[in-house]
Write a protein that holds these residues in place. Structure first.
Motif, PDB file in Angstrom:
ATOM      1  N   SER A   9       0.858  -1.185   0.000  1.00  0.00           N
ATOM      2  CA  SER A   9       0.000   0.000   0.000  1.00  0.00           C
ATOM      3  C   SER A   9       0.887   1.226   0.000  1.00  0.00           C
ATOM      4  O   SER A   9       1.865   1.291   0.736  1.00  0.00           O
ATOM      5  CB  SER A   9      -0.896  -0.013   1.249  1.00  0.00           C
ATOM      6  N   MET A  10       0.551   2.182  -0.837  1.00  0.00           N
ATOM      7  CA  MET A  10       1.352   3.406  -0.888  1.00  0.00           C
ATOM      8  C   MET A  10       0.693   4.523  -0.083  1.00  0.00           C
ATOM      9  O   MET A  10       1.366   5.241   0.653  1.00  0.00           O
ATOM     10  CB  MET A  10       1.553   3.840  -2.339  1.00  0.00           C
ATOM     11  N   HIS A  13      -4.924   2.863   1.320  1.00  0.00           N
ATOM     12  CA  HIS A  13      -6.221   2.251   0.983  1.00  0.00           C
ATOM     13  C   HIS A  13      -6.171   0.727   1.081  1.00  0.00           C
ATOM     14  O   HIS A  13      -7.054   0.109   1.677  1.00  0.00           O
ATOM     15  CB  HIS A  13      -6.673   2.693  -0.416  1.00  0.00           C
ATOM     16  N   ILE A  14      -5.139   0.149   0.518  1.00  0.00           N
ATOM     17  CA  ILE A  14      -5.009  -1.318   0.610  1.00  0.00           C
ATOM     18  C   ILE A  14      -4.734  -1.733   2.055  1.00  0.00           C
ATOM     19  O   ILE A  14      -5.218  -2.768   2.517  1.00  0.00           O
ATOM     20  CB  ILE A  14      -3.894  -1.807  -0.348  1.00  0.00           C
ATOM     21  N   THR A  82      -3.818  -1.023  -8.020  1.00  0.00           N
ATOM     22  CA  THR A  82      -3.691  -1.113  -9.480  1.00  0.00           C
ATOM     23  C   THR A  82      -2.567  -0.210  -9.965  1.00  0.00           C
ATOM     24  O   THR A  82      -2.460   0.940  -9.542  1.00  0.00           O
ATOM     25  CB  THR A  82      -5.011  -0.660 -10.148  1.00  0.00           C
ATOM     26  N   SER A 117      -7.208  -1.960  -5.229  1.00  0.00           N
ATOM     27  CA  SER A 117      -7.773  -0.612  -5.234  1.00  0.00           C
ATOM     28  C   SER A 117      -7.278   0.115  -6.476  1.00  0.00           C
ATOM     29  O   SER A 117      -6.235  -0.227  -7.031  1.00  0.00           O
ATOM     30  CB  SER A 117      -7.358   0.180  -3.986  1.00  0.00           C
ATOM     31  N   GLY A 123     -10.734   1.816 -13.589  1.00  0.00           N
ATOM     32  CA  GLY A 123      -9.303   1.950 -13.872  1.00  0.00           C
ATOM     33  C   GLY A 123      -8.513   0.664 -13.844  1.00  0.00           C
ATOM     34  O   GLY A 123      -7.273   0.705 -13.884  1.00  0.00           O
TER      35      GLY A 123
HETATM   36  C1  LIG Z   1       2.281   4.342 -11.421  1.00  0.00           C
HETATM   37  C2  LIG Z   1       0.838   4.326 -11.049  1.00  0.00           C
HETATM   38  C3  LIG Z   1      -0.075   3.723 -11.899  1.00  0.00           C
HETATM   39  C4  LIG Z   1      -1.433   3.707 -11.572  1.00  0.00           C
HETATM   40  N1  LIG Z   1      -2.299   3.116 -12.431  1.00  0.00           N
HETATM   41  C5  LIG Z   1      -3.631   3.206 -12.188  1.00  0.00           C
HETATM   42  C6  LIG Z   1      -4.568   2.648 -13.096  1.00  0.00           C
HETATM   43  O1  LIG Z   1      -4.237   2.024 -14.099  1.00  0.00           O
HETATM   44  N2  LIG Z   1      -5.888   2.838 -12.827  1.00  0.00           N
HETATM   45  C7  LIG Z   1      -6.332   3.511 -11.721  1.00  0.00           C
HETATM   46  O2  LIG Z   1      -7.517   3.668 -11.554  1.00  0.00           O
HETATM   47  N3  LIG Z   1      -5.447   3.963 -10.792  1.00  0.00           N
HETATM   48  C8  LIG Z   1      -4.123   3.831 -11.009  1.00  0.00           C
HETATM   49  N4  LIG Z   1      -3.228   4.310 -10.089  1.00  0.00           N
HETATM   50  C9  LIG Z   1      -3.718   4.790  -8.786  1.00  0.00           C
HETATM   51  C10 LIG Z   1      -3.501   3.735  -7.689  1.00  0.00           C
HETATM   52  O3  LIG Z   1      -4.119   2.508  -8.026  1.00  0.00           O
HETATM   53  C11 LIG Z   1      -4.006   4.243  -6.349  1.00  0.00           C
HETATM   54  O4  LIG Z   1      -3.133   5.266  -5.936  1.00  0.00           O
HETATM   55  C12 LIG Z   1      -4.048   3.136  -5.324  1.00  0.00           C
HETATM   56  O5  LIG Z   1      -5.078   2.226  -5.625  1.00  0.00           O
HETATM   57  C13 LIG Z   1      -4.261   3.623  -3.914  1.00  0.00           C
HETATM   58  O6  LIG Z   1      -4.044   2.534  -3.046  1.00  0.00           O
HETATM   59  P1  LIG Z   1      -3.012   2.692  -1.821  1.00  0.00           P
HETATM   60  O7  LIG Z   1      -3.471   3.869  -1.039  1.00  0.00           O
HETATM   61  O8  LIG Z   1      -3.144   1.419  -1.027  1.00  0.00           O
HETATM   62  O9  LIG Z   1      -1.631   2.856  -2.356  1.00  0.00           O
HETATM   63  C14 LIG Z   1      -1.878   4.312 -10.384  1.00  0.00           C
HETATM   64  C15 LIG Z   1      -0.948   4.896  -9.505  1.00  0.00           C
HETATM   65  C16 LIG Z   1       0.397   4.906  -9.839  1.00  0.00           C
HETATM   66  C17 LIG Z   1       1.368   5.548  -8.895  1.00  0.00           C
END
Ligand SMILES: Cc1cc2nc3c(=O)[nH]c(=O)nc-3n(C[C@H](O)[C@H](O)[C@H](O)COP(=O)(O)O)c2cc1C
Length: 204
Positions: A9-10, A13-14, A82, A117, A123
Protein backbone atom coordinates in the motif's frame (compact mmCIF):
# COMPACT_ATOMS: atom_id res chain seq x y z
CA UNK A 1 -4.68 -22.77 10.64
CA UNK A 2 -2.58 -19.89 9.40
CA UNK A 3 -3.92 -17.19 7.10
CA UNK A 4 -1.47 -14.71 5.68
CA UNK A 5 -2.46 -11.31 4.29
CA UNK A 6 0.35 -9.99 2.12
CA UNK A 7 0.01 -6.55 0.61
CA UNK A 8 1.53 -3.37 -0.71
CA UNK A 9 0.00 0.00 0.00
CA UNK A 10 1.35 3.41 -0.89
CA UNK A 11 -1.31 5.76 0.48
CA UNK A 12 -3.18 3.49 2.90
CA UNK A 13 -6.22 2.25 0.98
CA UNK A 14 -5.01 -1.32 0.61
CA UNK A 15 -3.77 -1.21 4.19
CA UNK A 16 -7.31 -0.37 5.34
CA UNK A 17 -8.80 -3.15 3.21
CA UNK A 18 -6.19 -5.57 4.59
CA UNK A 19 -7.30 -4.75 8.13
CA UNK A 20 -10.91 -5.49 7.16
CA UNK A 21 -9.88 -8.75 5.50
CA UNK A 22 -8.12 -9.68 8.77
CA UNK A 23 -11.32 -8.95 10.72
CA UNK A 24 -13.12 -11.42 8.45
CA UNK A 25 -10.44 -14.08 8.92
CA UNK A 26 -10.76 -13.77 12.71
CA UNK A 27 -14.45 -14.65 12.52
CA UNK A 28 -13.50 -18.25 11.78
CA UNK A 29 -12.72 -20.26 14.92
CA UNK A 30 -9.15 -21.53 15.07
CA UNK A 31 -7.80 -19.17 12.43
CA UNK A 32 -4.59 -17.30 13.09
CA UNK A 33 -4.04 -14.24 10.90
CA UNK A 34 -0.81 -12.45 10.06
CA UNK A 35 -0.54 -9.14 8.22
CA UNK A 36 2.60 -8.61 6.16
CA UNK A 37 3.87 -5.94 3.75
CA UNK A 38 5.97 -6.74 0.72
CA UNK A 39 9.32 -4.94 0.56
CA UNK A 40 9.43 -1.40 -0.86
CA UNK A 41 11.41 -1.06 -4.06
CA UNK A 42 11.26 2.73 -4.48
CA UNK A 43 13.73 5.12 -2.89
CA UNK A 44 12.60 7.59 -0.22
CA UNK A 45 13.36 10.35 -2.71
CA UNK A 46 10.88 8.93 -5.22
CA UNK A 47 8.31 8.18 -2.51
CA UNK A 48 8.62 11.77 -1.30
CA UNK A 49 7.92 13.05 -4.81
CA UNK A 50 4.88 10.77 -4.97
CA UNK A 51 3.62 12.19 -1.69
CA UNK A 52 3.74 8.76 -0.08
CA UNK A 53 6.39 9.02 2.66
CA UNK A 54 4.05 10.44 5.28
CA UNK A 55 1.16 8.11 4.42
CA UNK A 56 3.36 5.02 4.64
CA UNK A 57 4.37 5.83 8.23
CA UNK A 58 0.86 4.84 9.39
CA UNK A 59 1.53 1.16 8.66
CA UNK A 60 5.31 1.06 8.96
CA UNK A 61 5.00 -1.28 11.97
CA UNK A 62 3.51 -4.08 9.85
CA UNK A 63 6.32 -6.64 9.41
CA UNK A 64 7.84 -7.13 5.98
CA UNK A 65 6.98 -10.53 4.49
CA UNK A 66 9.57 -13.16 3.71
CA UNK A 67 9.12 -15.65 0.89
CA UNK A 68 9.37 -18.50 3.41
CA UNK A 69 6.29 -17.23 5.25
CA UNK A 70 4.18 -17.93 2.18
CA UNK A 71 5.09 -21.60 2.40
CA UNK A 72 3.91 -21.98 5.99
CA UNK A 73 0.46 -20.44 5.43
CA UNK A 74 -2.70 -22.44 4.70
CA UNK A 75 -4.29 -19.55 2.82
CA UNK A 76 -2.91 -16.30 1.45
CA UNK A 77 -4.81 -13.12 0.60
CA UNK A 78 -2.85 -10.70 -1.56
CA UNK A 79 -3.60 -6.99 -1.67
CA UNK A 80 -2.25 -4.69 -4.35
CA UNK A 81 -3.10 -1.26 -5.75
CA UNK A 82 -3.69 -1.11 -9.48
CA UNK A 83 -0.75 0.06 -11.57
CA UNK A 84 -1.79 0.51 -15.20
CA UNK A 85 -4.35 -2.26 -14.77
CA UNK A 86 -1.90 -4.69 -13.21
CA UNK A 87 -0.46 -5.48 -9.78
CA UNK A 88 2.14 -3.02 -8.49
CA UNK A 89 5.84 -3.56 -9.15
CA UNK A 90 6.62 -4.12 -5.48
CA UNK A 91 4.25 -7.12 -5.43
CA UNK A 92 5.56 -8.37 -8.78
CA UNK A 93 9.14 -8.24 -7.53
CA UNK A 94 8.20 -10.08 -4.35
CA UNK A 95 6.40 -12.80 -6.31
CA UNK A 96 9.26 -13.08 -8.77
CA UNK A 97 11.40 -14.19 -5.83
CA UNK A 98 9.16 -17.21 -5.17
CA UNK A 99 10.78 -19.52 -7.71
CA UNK A 100 12.13 -21.77 -4.93
CA UNK A 101 8.62 -22.25 -3.58
CA UNK A 102 7.36 -23.01 -7.09
CA UNK A 103 10.14 -25.59 -7.62
CA UNK A 104 9.10 -27.39 -4.44
CA UNK A 105 5.38 -27.07 -5.10
CA UNK A 106 5.20 -25.37 -1.72
CA UNK A 107 1.99 -23.44 -2.47
CA UNK A 108 0.16 -26.21 -4.33
CA UNK A 109 -3.31 -26.74 -2.89
CA UNK A 110 -3.28 -23.62 -0.73
CA UNK A 111 -6.08 -21.09 -1.10
CA UNK A 112 -5.13 -17.82 -2.80
CA UNK A 113 -7.24 -14.70 -3.16
CA UNK A 114 -6.70 -11.10 -4.26
CA UNK A 115 -8.08 -7.67 -3.36
CA UNK A 116 -7.23 -4.35 -4.94
CA UNK A 117 -7.77 -0.61 -5.23
CA UNK A 118 -7.63 1.89 -8.06
CA UNK A 119 -7.94 5.64 -8.39
CA UNK A 120 -10.87 5.48 -10.77
CA UNK A 121 -13.99 3.35 -10.89
CA UNK A 122 -13.07 1.59 -14.14
CA UNK A 123 -9.30 1.95 -13.87
CA UNK A 124 -8.46 -1.75 -13.90
CA UNK A 125 -9.63 -3.45 -10.72
CA UNK A 126 -10.86 -6.55 -12.52
CA UNK A 127 -7.80 -6.82 -14.78
CA UNK A 128 -5.51 -6.42 -11.78
CA UNK A 129 -7.15 -9.25 -9.86
CA UNK A 130 -7.60 -11.56 -12.84
CA UNK A 131 -4.03 -11.12 -14.08
CA UNK A 132 -2.79 -11.72 -10.51
CA UNK A 133 -4.66 -15.04 -10.55
CA UNK A 134 -2.32 -16.26 -13.31
CA UNK A 135 0.60 -16.25 -10.89
CA UNK A 136 -1.47 -18.02 -8.23
CA UNK A 137 -2.44 -20.70 -10.73
CA UNK A 138 1.19 -21.22 -11.75
CA UNK A 139 1.83 -21.90 -8.08
CA UNK A 140 -0.99 -24.45 -8.04
CA UNK A 141 -3.11 -22.41 -5.66
CA UNK A 142 -6.87 -22.74 -5.38
CA UNK A 143 -8.18 -19.35 -6.47
CA UNK A 144 -11.07 -17.92 -4.48
CA UNK A 145 -12.91 -14.66 -5.14
CA UNK A 146 -15.86 -12.83 -3.66
CA UNK A 147 -19.04 -14.82 -4.40
CA UNK A 148 -22.34 -13.11 -5.09
CA UNK A 149 -23.54 -14.36 -1.72
CA UNK A 150 -21.95 -11.07 -0.73
CA UNK A 151 -24.99 -9.49 -2.34
CA UNK A 152 -24.00 -5.89 -1.73
CA UNK A 153 -21.53 -6.08 -4.60
CA UNK A 154 -24.66 -5.75 -6.75
CA UNK A 155 -25.75 -2.41 -5.33
CA UNK A 156 -26.06 0.48 -7.70
CA UNK A 157 -27.35 3.09 -5.28
CA UNK A 158 -23.79 4.17 -4.54
CA UNK A 159 -20.37 3.90 -6.14
CA UNK A 160 -18.72 0.77 -4.79
CA UNK A 161 -15.82 -1.56 -5.38
CA UNK A 162 -16.18 -5.32 -5.11
CA UNK A 163 -16.71 -7.89 -7.86
CA UNK A 164 -16.88 -11.68 -8.06
CA UNK A 165 -13.09 -11.56 -8.45
CA UNK A 166 -12.44 -9.90 -5.11
CA UNK A 167 -13.03 -6.93 -2.89
CA UNK A 168 -11.74 -3.52 -3.90
CA UNK A 169 -11.96 0.18 -3.24
CA UNK A 170 -11.91 3.31 -5.36
CA UNK A 171 -9.35 5.73 -3.95
CA UNK A 172 -10.00 8.83 -6.10
CA UNK A 173 -7.35 10.49 -8.25
CA UNK A 174 -5.89 12.28 -5.24
CA UNK A 175 -6.43 9.33 -2.89
CA UNK A 176 -9.14 11.40 -1.22
CA UNK A 177 -11.80 8.68 -1.02
CA UNK A 178 -11.56 6.21 1.87
CA UNK A 179 -12.90 2.65 1.63
CA UNK A 180 -16.67 2.78 2.09
CA UNK A 181 -18.60 0.67 4.58
CA UNK A 182 -19.77 -1.54 1.72
CA UNK A 183 -16.21 -2.08 0.49
CA UNK A 184 -15.00 -2.89 3.99
CA UNK A 185 -17.87 -5.35 4.39
CA UNK A 186 -16.81 -7.01 1.13
CA UNK A 187 -13.23 -7.29 2.39
CA UNK A 188 -14.44 -8.87 5.66
CA UNK A 189 -16.59 -11.28 3.68
CA UNK A 190 -13.64 -12.26 1.50
CA UNK A 191 -11.41 -12.85 4.52
CA UNK A 192 -14.01 -15.05 6.18
CA UNK A 193 -14.89 -16.88 2.96
CA UNK A 194 -11.27 -17.74 2.13
CA UNK A 195 -10.65 -18.90 5.68
CA UNK A 196 -13.76 -21.08 5.75
CA UNK A 197 -12.66 -22.84 2.57
CA UNK A 198 -9.10 -23.24 3.84
CA UNK A 199 -10.43 -24.75 7.09
CA UNK A 200 -12.29 -27.41 5.12
CA UNK A 201 -9.17 -28.25 3.11
CA UNK A 202 -6.98 -28.44 6.20
CA UNK A 203 -9.36 -31.01 7.70
CA UNK A 204 -9.22 -33.31 4.65
C1 LIG B 1 2.28 4.34 -11.42
C2 LIG B 1 0.84 4.33 -11.05
C3 LIG B 1 -0.07 3.72 -11.90
C4 LIG B 1 -1.43 3.71 -11.57
N1 LIG B 1 -2.30 3.12 -12.43
C5 LIG B 1 -3.63 3.21 -12.19
C6 LIG B 1 -4.57 2.65 -13.10
O1 LIG B 1 -4.24 2.02 -14.10
N2 LIG B 1 -5.89 2.84 -12.83
C7 LIG B 1 -6.33 3.51 -11.72
O2 LIG B 1 -7.52 3.67 -11.55
N3 LIG B 1 -5.45 3.96 -10.79
C8 LIG B 1 -4.12 3.83 -11.01
N4 LIG B 1 -3.23 4.31 -10.09
C9 LIG B 1 -3.72 4.79 -8.79
C10 LIG B 1 -3.50 3.74 -7.69
O3 LIG B 1 -4.12 2.51 -8.03
C11 LIG B 1 -4.01 4.24 -6.35
O4 LIG B 1 -3.13 5.27 -5.94
C12 LIG B 1 -4.05 3.14 -5.32
O5 LIG B 1 -5.08 2.23 -5.62
C13 LIG B 1 -4.26 3.62 -3.91
O6 LIG B 1 -4.04 2.53 -3.05
P1 LIG B 1 -3.01 2.69 -1.82
O7 LIG B 1 -3.47 3.87 -1.04
O8 LIG B 1 -3.14 1.42 -1.03
O9 LIG B 1 -1.63 2.86 -2.36
C14 LIG B 1 -1.88 4.31 -10.38
C15 LIG B 1 -0.95 4.90 -9.50
C16 LIG B 1 0.40 4.91 -9.84
C17 LIG B 1 1.37 5.55 -8.90
Amino acid sequence: MKVLIVYYSMYGHINRLAEAVAEGVKKVAGAEVQLRRVPETLSDEVLQKMGALEAKKAFADVPVCTVEELGSADAILFGTPTRFGNMCGQMRQFLDATGQLWAKGALVGKVGSVFTSSATQHGGQESTILSFHITLLHHGMIVVGLPYTFQDQMRIDEVTGGSPYGSSTIAGTKGERLPSENELAAARFQGKHVTTIAAKLVKL
